[in-house]
Design a protein around this motif. Structure first.
Motif: not given
Length: 174
Positions: A75-82
């Motif tokens: 997961l990208s940091p953005c996907e994980f954060d979301k």
């Protein structure tokens, strides 16, 4: 049925399945999709978030949160954060919650680890499986011994002190 018995759960454990993989390992029976398209990936994350959101307002507290797979560290940091934003709005997590992400040593980076930590990850479960190159090749793993050592160091540099490693025994020829 006794009416005086009540089922109470003060805390729950939450498992989030991320079925992404670079490639399917030779021994793997888990639900995972190597090289999933961007469209499939986005649809999966949107569906996962909808499921998480369906728990809003239930007052559930989480004492363990585990991102497993597959390879959640894809997961990208953005996907994980979301995903974490939605978990935090649907569930109550405390600073004591054990928050784990499974990782393949080849998929970890300093940037991702720092992002995971900023979302609350305090434990990494790293699937090393073996430190012997012939066994890693037999298992179909994408990492080597040096990747595992380097990733462990990155985890510690990111300030995550709780690390477990998965090792396999009984590999043919071991």
């Amino acid at each position: 049925q006794r009416s005086d018995l009540k089922m109470t759960t003060d805390k729950i454990g939450l498992y989030v399945h991320i079925p992404l993989c670079v490639k399917k390992c030779n021994y793997c029976d888990f639900c995972s999709y190597p090289s999933a398209s961007a469209e499939w990936r986005n649809n999966y994350i949107d569906t996962l978030i909808a499921e998480i959101d369906s728990y809003k307002g239930r007052g559930l507290s989480v004492d363990t949160l585990f991102f497993g797979g597959g390879t959640p560290s894809l997961l990208s940091p953005c996907e994980f954060d979301k995903i974490c934003d939605h978990i935090n709005s649907a569930f109550s997590l405390s600073p004591e919650t054990e928050f784990t992400i499974e990782a393949n040593p080849k998929t970890l980076s300093r940037q991702n680890l720092l992002a995971y930590k900023s979302c609350g990850v305090n434990r990494v479960s790293m699937g090393i499986q073996s430190v012997h190159e012939n066994e890693l090749k037999f298992l179909g793993r994408i990492h080597n011994r040096e990747d595992a050592i380097e990733s462990y160091g990155l985890i510690r540099i990111a300030g995550i002190d709780n690390v477990n490693i998965d090792l396999m025994c009984g590999i043919p020829g071991q």
